[in-house]
Design a protein around this motif. Structure first.
Motif, mmCIF file in Angstrom:
data_model
loop_
_atom_site.group_PDB
_atom_site.id
_atom_site.type_symbol
_atom_site.label_atom_id
_atom_site.label_comp_id
_atom_site.label_asym_id
_atom_site.label_seq_id
_atom_site.Cartn_x
_atom_site.Cartn_y
_atom_site.Cartn_z
ATOM 1 N N ILE A 154 55.463 83.147 -41.223
ATOM 2 C CA ILE A 154 54.326 83.474 -42.082
ATOM 3 C C ILE A 154 53.188 82.467 -41.939
ATOM 4 N N ALA A 155 53.442 81.350 -41.284
ATOM 5 C CA ALA A 155 52.412 80.329 -41.114
ATOM 6 C C ALA A 155 52.896 79.302 -40.107
ATOM 7 N N THR A 156 51.959 78.508 -39.588
ATOM 8 C CA THR A 156 52.348 77.384 -38.743
ATOM 9 C C THR A 156 52.922 76.296 -39.653
ATOM 10 N N GLU A 157 53.234 75.166 -39.079
ATOM 11 C CA GLU A 157 53.845 74.090 -39.866
ATOM 12 C C GLU A 157 52.915 73.583 -40.965
ATOM 13 N N ASN A 158 51.608 73.570 -40.698
ATOM 14 C CA ASN A 158 50.691 72.952 -41.662
ATOM 15 C C ASN A 158 49.428 73.768 -41.950
ATOM 16 N N SER A 159 49.439 75.051 -41.640
ATOM 17 C CA SER A 159 48.270 75.874 -41.964
ATOM 18 C C SER A 159 48.632 77.347 -41.964
ATOM 19 N N GLY A 189 52.534 78.958 -54.837
ATOM 20 C CA GLY A 189 53.012 77.598 -55.061
ATOM 21 C C GLY A 189 51.913 76.580 -54.780
ATOM 22 N N ILE A 190 52.130 75.373 -55.214
ATOM 23 C CA ILE A 190 51.127 74.324 -55.082
ATOM 24 C C ILE A 190 50.836 73.991 -53.617
ATOM 25 N N ASN A 191 51.798 74.124 -52.726
ATOM 26 C CA ASN A 191 51.547 73.818 -51.318
ATOM 27 C C ASN A 191 50.500 74.752 -50.730
ATOM 28 N N THR A 192 50.540 76.018 -51.139
ATOM 29 C CA THR A 192 49.532 76.981 -50.673
ATOM 30 C C THR A 192 48.145 76.547 -51.127
ATOM 31 N N GLY A 239 54.667 80.961 -50.674
ATOM 32 C CA GLY A 239 55.114 80.388 -49.415
ATOM 33 C C GLY A 239 56.622 80.505 -49.326
ATOM 34 N N SER A 240 57.178 80.017 -48.255
ATOM 35 C CA SER A 240 58.600 80.213 -47.986
ATOM 36 C C SER A 240 59.510 79.556 -49.021
ATOM 37 N N THR A 241 59.116 78.402 -49.554
ATOM 38 C CA THR A 241 59.952 77.701 -50.536
ATOM 39 C C THR A 241 59.960 78.421 -51.869
ATOM 40 N N LEU A 242 58.774 78.819 -52.352
ATOM 41 C CA LEU A 242 58.699 79.547 -53.618
ATOM 42 C C LEU A 242 59.388 80.902 -53.505
ATOM 43 N N ASN A 243 59.249 81.560 -52.365
ATOM 44 C CA ASN A 243 59.923 82.846 -52.167
ATOM 45 C C ASN A 243 61.431 82.701 -52.340
ATOM 46 N N LYS A 285 60.056 75.879 -34.227
ATOM 47 C CA LYS A 285 61.141 75.634 -35.170
ATOM 48 C C LYS A 285 60.638 75.126 -36.507
ATOM 49 N N ASN A 286 59.424 74.577 -36.544
ATOM 50 C CA ASN A 286 58.871 74.070 -37.794
ATOM 51 C C ASN A 286 57.876 75.028 -38.445
ATOM 52 N N SER A 287 57.651 76.166 -37.817
ATOM 53 C CA SER A 287 56.775 77.165 -38.431
ATOM 54 C C SER A 287 57.446 77.723 -39.680
ATOM 55 N N LYS A 288 56.631 78.114 -40.653
ATOM 56 C CA LYS A 288 57.162 78.615 -41.918
ATOM 57 C C LYS A 288 57.677 80.040 -41.759
ATOM 58 N N THR A 289 58.875 80.285 -42.261
ATOM 59 C CA THR A 289 59.430 81.636 -42.237
ATOM 60 C C THR A 289 59.196 82.317 -43.584
ATOM 61 N N PHE A 290 59.488 83.591 -43.634
ATOM 62 C CA PHE A 290 59.270 84.376 -44.849
ATOM 63 C C PHE A 290 60.006 83.758 -46.033
ATOM 64 N N VAL A 291 61.233 83.319 -45.817
ATOM 65 C CA VAL A 291 62.028 82.650 -46.850
ATOM 66 C C VAL A 291 62.726 81.448 -46.227
#
Length: 219
Positions: free
Chosen positions: A17-22, A48-51, A148-152, A176-182
């Motif tokens: 759903i996103a790269t590691e930092n954007s 979430g706050i990270n978004t 984001g993946s953590t809140l999901n 491997k560090n890209s954000k996944t759906f969950v």
């Protein structure tokens, strides 16, 4: 009682759903219109706050015809009250509710009181069940979760999501560090969240899948 929660997202074919930092643009223009139509239909939108820190979104309606009163209430999950005071979600385009835990410093809360409503729920991190109950009591009966993946993961873990709508964009991101759906710690292989496919349709060159969440059913 709690609000009805629809988790809406877009992911690449490989589940990112996103790269590691954007954030990144995954789906097409028509899907963005679909998302903003959903924003117009729901009482509130939650992230979430990270978004907020990474993308600094407004979380308002802009891709379809709407006025200021159509904007959903913005709900930010921010256990430590880390939100920057200049964040766009704290502007006057819509009401904002900040969910914090008891560990949030009172000095930070005092600075935010003029910019948003604050709900305290949980000790070290936001107790999502308690927070959603308090949100419901404020008259907010539906939440569009654009987490984001953590809140999901946390929302699934607490069995708070009722429906999932996801657009699969015709892209591969990898990493491997890209954000996944969950993300999160994940579930046991015998205790996955089960979904029931309700409908699917093509939009642009992407596909949208809509699922009902079936927490107590095993396939």
């Amino acid at each position: 009682m709690k609000p009805f929660v629809l988790l809406n997202s877009a992911m690449t074919v490989d589940g990112k759903i996103a790269t590691e930092n954007s954030q990144m643009k995954i789906s097409g223009k028509k899907d963005m219109v679909r998302v903003h139509q959903l924003r117009k239909e729901f009482d509130s939108i939650m992230v979430g706050i990270n978004t907020v820190i990474i993308d600094n979104p407004k979380l308002t309606i802009s891709k379809i015809e709407a006025n200021k009163n159509d904007n959903p209430v913005r709900i930010i999950v921010d256990s430590s009250a880390r939100i920057p005071l200049e964040s766009k979600v704290l502007n006057d385009d819509a009401k904002t509710i900040l969910l914090v835990s008891q560990k949030a410093e009172q000095s930070k809360i005092d600075k935010l009181k003029d910019k948003c409503d604050i709900i305290i729920a949980g000790q070290d991190k936001v107790n999502l069940k308690e927070a959603l109950k308090k949100i419901y009591e404020k008259g907010i009966h539906s939440i569009l979760l654009e987490g984001g993946s953590t809140l999901n993961f946390s929302m699934f873990q607490e069995k708070l999501i009722d429906k999932v709508s996801i657009c699969i964009g015709s892209k591969i991101l990898g990493g491997k560090n890209s954000k996944t759906f969950v993300d999160g710690t994940g579930f046991d292989k015998n205790n996955c969240v089960n979904l029931k496919l309700e409908k699917y349709y093509i939009i642009d060159e992407d596909i949208v899948l809509e699922y009902l969440v079936k927490y107590d059913e095993k396939k």
